[in-house]
Enzyme design. Structure first.
Site, PDB file in Angstrom:
ATOM      1  CD  GLU A 102      -2.678  -1.353  -0.115  1.00  0.00           C
ATOM      2  OE1 GLU A 102      -2.976  -0.330  -0.768  1.00  0.00           O
ATOM      3  OE2 GLU A 102      -2.967  -2.506  -0.491  1.00  0.00           O
ATOM      4  CG  HIS A 105      -1.105   1.352  -4.423  1.00  0.00           C
ATOM      5  ND1 HIS A 105      -0.972   1.143  -5.781  1.00  0.00           N
ATOM      6  CD2 HIS A 105      -1.624   0.200  -3.908  1.00  0.00           C
ATOM      7  CE1 HIS A 105      -1.399  -0.070  -6.082  1.00  0.00           C
ATOM      8  NE2 HIS A 105      -1.787  -0.671  -4.957  1.00  0.00           N
ATOM      9  CG  HIS A 109      -1.089  10.076  -4.965  1.00  0.00           C
ATOM     10  ND1 HIS A 109      -1.702  10.546  -3.822  1.00  0.00           N
ATOM     11  CD2 HIS A 109      -1.537  10.869  -5.976  1.00  0.00           C
ATOM     12  CE1 HIS A 109      -2.480  11.567  -4.131  1.00  0.00           C
ATOM     13  NE2 HIS A 109      -2.402  11.784  -5.425  1.00  0.00           N
TER      14      HIS A 109
END
Length: 234
Positions: A102, A105, A109
């Site tokens: 996670e 991610h 971003h």
């Protein structure tokens, strides 16, 4: 009109469902197996996530605990890293690996990773297509006019948006796992043997996205077989 409630193309739906069930069972089994292996660092999923984020220069992402198992996700809209009960405060190599994924991610971003930006932008389009595809197709089937085939093709085109979304998701998920493994090694959070175990967890998780993409493609193929060959004289 073809018998749309049951037909021979349903085997494509069944194949897709079986593929997804197998992938889901595998990720749960693999995660449960390596949830029994405590990481040598003793770090929880949340602690590992915080270290990875800070090492990447990311300080504006907050970590939250959410209910459920394997409900972990990163929300780019409010920059929150949401870790499930089986990950957040657990010290297993499986928990640390999922938390790191996670973080991958979040790093995507922060770095402006193009496939992630494309996937985020495509969410409303995919939802729109999924919601309207079948109603549009059925309208085309029922009106039995010269324009019916054009309407059906529009419905099939709308249905393809959800398939495209699944395909866009694949490089995003694989890249997040790659970033996770690199960070876990660079930050010394897991040892070499533990990295191998974590890789198995992340690979199993990645296969669920492959399965979803395959199921979506099979669904699209079914729609094309059912309606793509129709003509206005049917």
């Amino acid at each position: 009109m073809p018998y749309i409630y049951w037909d021979s193309t349903y085997f494509l739906v069944l194949i897709g469902a079986v593929i997804c069930m197998i992938a889901s069972a595998r990720v749960k089994t693999t995660f449960n197996k390596y949830s029994r292996y405590r990481s040598m660092s003793g770090m929880t999923g949340a602690q590992a996530a915080e270290r990875i984020l800070h090492a990447a220069g990311i300080y504006d992402v907050t970590i939250h605990r959410v209910s459920g198992s394997l409900t972990d996700h990163y929300n780019p809209a409010n920059k929150t890293l949401n870790l499930s009960e089986t990950v957040c405060n657990q010290t297993s190599v499986a928990a640390v690996g999922v938390a790191a994924h996670e973080c991958g991610h979040a790093i995507q971003h922060a770095r402006g990773y193009v496939p992630l930006r494309l996937r985020s932008a495509f969410v409303p389009i995919a939802n729109f297509g999924s919601a309207l595809a079948w109603p549009v197709i059925l309208v085309g089937v029922l009106i039995n006019s010269r324009s019916s085939m054009m309407i059906i093709n529009i419905g099939i085109f709308l249905f393809s948006f959800s398939v495209l979304f699944q395909l866009i998701t694949l490089p995003v998920e694989f890249d997040a796992s790659r970033r996770a493994m690199a960070q876990l090694r660079e930050q010394g959070i897991l040892g070499e043997q533990e990295l191998g175990q974590t890789r198995k967890v992340l690979t199993a998780a990645a296969l669920t996205y492959v399965a979803s993409a395959a199921a979506a493609i099979l669904q699209l193929l079914r729609v094309i077989l059912l309606f793509g060959g129709r003509n206005r004289d049917d």
